[in-house]
Design an enzyme around this catalytic site. Sequence first.
Site, PDB file in Angstrom:
ATOM      1  N   LYS A 187       0.842  -1.198   0.000  1.00 40.27           N
ATOM      2  CA  LYS A 187       0.000   0.000   0.000  1.00 40.27           C
ATOM      3  C   LYS A 187       0.878   1.249   0.000  1.00 40.27           C
ATOM      4  CE  LYS A 187      -1.818   2.465   3.334  1.00 40.27           C
ATOM      5  NZ  LYS A 187      -1.751   3.837   2.827  1.00 40.27           N
ATOM      6  N   GLU A 261      10.609   0.481  10.069  1.00 35.20           N
ATOM      7  CA  GLU A 261      11.603   1.537   9.831  1.00 35.20           C
ATOM      8  C   GLU A 261      10.896   2.842  10.169  1.00 35.20           C
ATOM      9  OE1 GLU A 261      13.337   4.348   8.857  1.00 35.20           O
ATOM     10  OE2 GLU A 261      13.240   3.933   6.717  1.00 35.20           O
ATOM     11  N   CYS A 295      13.363  10.505   7.210  1.00 34.70           N
ATOM     12  CA  CYS A 295      13.437   9.959   8.562  1.00 34.70           C
ATOM     13  C   CYS A 295      14.840  10.056   9.130  1.00 34.70           C
ATOM     14  CB  CYS A 295      12.947   8.510   8.568  1.00 34.70           C
ATOM     15  SG  CYS A 295      13.609   7.543   7.230  1.00 34.70           S
ATOM     16  N   GLU A 392      10.543  14.614  16.134  1.00 30.97           N
ATOM     17  CA  GLU A 392      10.761  14.603  14.695  1.00 30.97           C
ATOM     18  C   GLU A 392       9.779  15.566  14.028  1.00 30.97           C
ATOM     19  OE1 GLU A 392       9.744  10.985  12.506  1.00 30.97           O
ATOM     20  OE2 GLU A 392      11.596  11.258  11.378  1.00 30.97           O
TER      21      GLU A 392
END
Lengths: 481, 291
Positions: A187, A261, A295, A392
Amino acid sequence: MKKNTQWEYAPAPEAAKIAKIAKRYDHFINGKWTPPQSGNYFRTINPGNGRKLSEVADGNDADVDAAVKAARAAYEGPWGKMSGRERGKYIYRIARLMQERAREFSIIETLDGGKPIRESRDIDVPLAANHFFYTAGWADKLEYAFPNRKVASLGVAGQIIPWNFPLLMAAWKIAPALATGNTVVLKPAETTPLTALKLAEIIADSGLPEGVVNIVTGAGSTGAAIVNHPDIDKIAFTGSTGVGKLIQQTIANTDKRATLELGGKAANIILEDAAIDQAVEGIVNGIYFNQGHVCCAGSRLFIQESVYDEVIWKLKRRMRTLVVGDPLDKNTDIGAINSKEQLKTIQKYIQLGQEQGGEMYQPKCKLPAAGNWCPPTLFTNVTQSSVIAQEEIFGPVLAAQSFRTVPEVISKANNTPYGLSAGVWCDKGARLFQLTTQLEAGVVWGNTFNQFDPASPFGGFKESGFGREGGLHGLAAYLEM
Amino acid sequence: MDRLEILKTYKLYINGKFPRSESGRYYTPEGRGGKALGNICQSSRKDLRESVLAARGALGNWAPRAAFNRSQILYRMGEMLEGRRAQFEDELKQQGSTAAAARKEVETAIDLAVYYAGWCDKYQQVFSAVNPVSTAHFNFSVYEPVGVVAAIAPENSALAGLLGTLLPIIAGGNTCIVLASTGKPLSAITLAEVLATSDLPGGVVNILTGDRKELLPIFATHMDINSLVASDLTKTQIADIKQASVNNLKRIVIHKEDVSKLEDPYAILKTQEIKTTWHPIETSIAGGGKY
């Protein structure tokens, strides 16, 4: 006479019309374009101008179920019985077809995601093709990868990927799964589904047996349907730490394997003997690459006190030369923020950074009227406890701090629940390796940053997730040992 | 006149010392023929926390040591085990083993120490990689210890199974907190005496005894434990620890208790992280020459 001290670039736009984008895309299930069971489609828009590019199928449980059934049949049928060598040949074919259509793919990646064409052309698309090419060769050599072990494939892999590197993440997921003999239900992210669907065209052209790769589009609920499906053997997820933890919790009472991840808050460390001009390039590449939607972005900058003023001065000077704007323009360094929601998140953090005492710097730049934009942003006067130094942001926002000693910066850099990547700039090998060995991160760049390669394993320590993607070590994630 | 035997007080092993449980609690497991094995410490949440502190503190001493040195210390453990064969066999018998089974288990345990001693400075060579990237960079991937590991020892194989759980963890440079078999805790406590005399720094291995059901959720939720290795748990227990350990994404390793498969270098890799390092290579060549 007034001198123009800064070069102005004439626009150099890539041709959007080369991209063949259909008005509407269905799911790619069992080798066929399959309309969604609900009949619903959702829009995918160009974040560079806010206009609709196409509409794609909204997947529900029934669509995911059909995809899993197709993947299972292919696994128990032709794909599971095929030799590694033949599997590899299909993967090589996919790599070649991607290379042939690289320009078109780059343009669509930029249109759908907002990243500069320079990056999609030079990094995303070639790296994606290289991932297939590199991994293909492993398919008939797995017994050499894991000495004294007879390895076996897992079955059906459910793969959920993010919007920051849409095609590249699809390649990172699909290529190793196929090389190790698994079948796939993938997806793509809801804001960037197009290149994965174009990849489905290539997969169809390659003659890969039906059902080996299935692509179902949709938002979070479609992803949840994949995670919850009882006939999936493995979940591979790239995305936020929050969702990653939720997935791990959801599959806790099943035998599903997982690789996650997740997020990061990488330290980029500049020591006083570093080559400062190169380090400044590395800082810029570390945080402003792909609008900071990375990331492993170097979002925490640590500068040794003796060179702090020089680095900040040179960094600001460099930031003033960055071109923000039309992602299709070959001169553009910083493209569009991927979505309105993400822009709001970034702006919230910029606001918070200022409220908590951070000193903000943004170069003056002309931003286009329509679309989602954020100029490159630098915060100084940041502390370890500042929210912008802890969370983040996933945007072009850099938080700078100073340090005096190497042990101090190691403990500051490691003082985060994340552990995906880190960077060190230093001219002395012995000191550089002192840092690279003590930083808690899965990928450490010495005198460079944000380098990727299909042969190089990628993945995090601590709450940045587990499992590796790429290289020999990335194969283990899809094998029973 | 008959001499009165001195009975041993079984205690915990934390940070190189042998304390009793801070809680003052004890339990009395039954061994062969329903005979009580002794008053065994029933560790508390606080004992567990103390052990984690000790393990975290010892990590900075153990992880960066030369692999060769770790190898020598594990071999030394083998030597110390060999010297105490009789005691281990005797305790295994007290815990219900036959004489033959006890002898075999002790031999297996000693050989395991020697086996993993050898791997300490070899698994890196076998499983690391230099990665041929397309750009001008030197790129390599090596294994690093995941950090502080909690190990739930197997319930039945009180010595060999315990070492099979423990040795791969410390061979790879991790420190750990081991929860001994609840029903057969004697071997673990005597093993602590071996560890204490093997040049293993205090805190590298900490051994608790007590109730699995009570301590499992505390292990799973502790924020300073990086990995949880567990043997013979029920399906529900596995699901519970997976869920509870999500707070800091502990690496969960579930072993199936199988004494024939204790020798396995891949077991070391299960509590390792892979670190990939990049560095540029200059490609300019003086005088424009070629090589």
